[in-house]
Enzyme design. Structure first.
Site, PDB file in Angstrom:
ATOM      1  N   VAL A  19       0.854  -1.189   0.000  1.00 43.91           N
ATOM      2  CA  VAL A  19       0.000   0.000   0.000  1.00 43.91           C
ATOM      3  C   VAL A  19       0.883   1.230   0.000  1.00 43.91           C
ATOM      4  CG1 VAL A  19      -1.749   1.281   1.283  1.00 43.91           C
ATOM      5  CG2 VAL A  19      -1.758  -1.220   1.337  1.00 43.91           C
ATOM      6  N   CYS A  20       0.611   2.135  -0.946  1.00 48.53           N
ATOM      7  CA  CYS A  20       1.276   3.435  -0.963  1.00 48.53           C
ATOM      8  C   CYS A  20       0.178   4.500  -0.921  1.00 48.53           C
ATOM      9  CB  CYS A  20       2.177   3.586  -2.179  1.00 48.53           C
ATOM     10  SG  CYS A  20       1.315   3.525  -3.758  1.00 48.53           S
ATOM     11  N   LYS A  21       0.533   5.722  -1.182  1.00 52.34           N
ATOM     12  CA  LYS A  21      -0.460   6.793  -1.088  1.00 52.34           C
ATOM     13  C   LYS A  21      -1.500   6.724  -2.212  1.00 52.34           C
ATOM     14  CE  LYS A  21      -0.981  11.731  -0.480  1.00 52.34           C
ATOM     15  NZ  LYS A  21      -0.298  12.992  -0.232  1.00 52.34           N
TER      16      LYS A  21
END
Length: 138
Positions: A97-99
């Site tokens: 998960v990233c932004k």
């Protein structure tokens, strides 16, 4: 509004061209990480049915503002150094998960090289929030 956009683009065509080349380079680089993208609903199913491990690769300051329940924070800049600590999850699906879902490709490639089964959360934490799914604040 559209007239202003067109005027800006014609006046500053070199700036627009640089932006487009940069955007294409980012998309190309991120697509090299062959990890499949999962929608928030598909990620939730994988978490619930296969005990997938969620690794949030955002910086710790962003992680503390809200993250997926039980996710592990390993910033992208340190993912190579943390591969040994993830060995216990080698046989479990991992969801990165990233932004915004655009910066997890390089981390996915690193984990895949080490034999992990990796997925990327499509749209990142932003998409998760848009789907009205819960976040934990730390």
């Amino acid at each position: 509004m559209m007239n202003q956009l067109i005027e800006f683009a014609t006046t500053h065509w070199t700036l627009v061209a640089i932006f487009m080349v940069t955007a294409l380079a980012v998309f190309w680089f991120e697509s090299k990480g062959n990890a499949a993208a999962l929608s928030p609903a598909a990620a939730t199913t994988l978490i619930n049915n296969e005990d997938a491990v969620v690794i949030d690769i955002r910086p710790a300051t962003e992680f503390r503002t809200g993250h997926i329940t039980n996710s592990i924070n390993i910033p992208a800049s340190t993912i190579k150094d943390q591969i040994d600590t993830l060995e216990k999850h080698k046989n479990t699906p991992i969801i990165l998960v990233c932004k915004s879902g655009l910066t997890s490709g390089a981390s996915a490639s690193e984990l895949q090289k080490s034999g992990f089964k990796v997925f990327k959360l499509q749209g990142g934490i932003t998409e998760w929030q848009s789907a009205s799914l819960p976040l934990v604040k730390k």
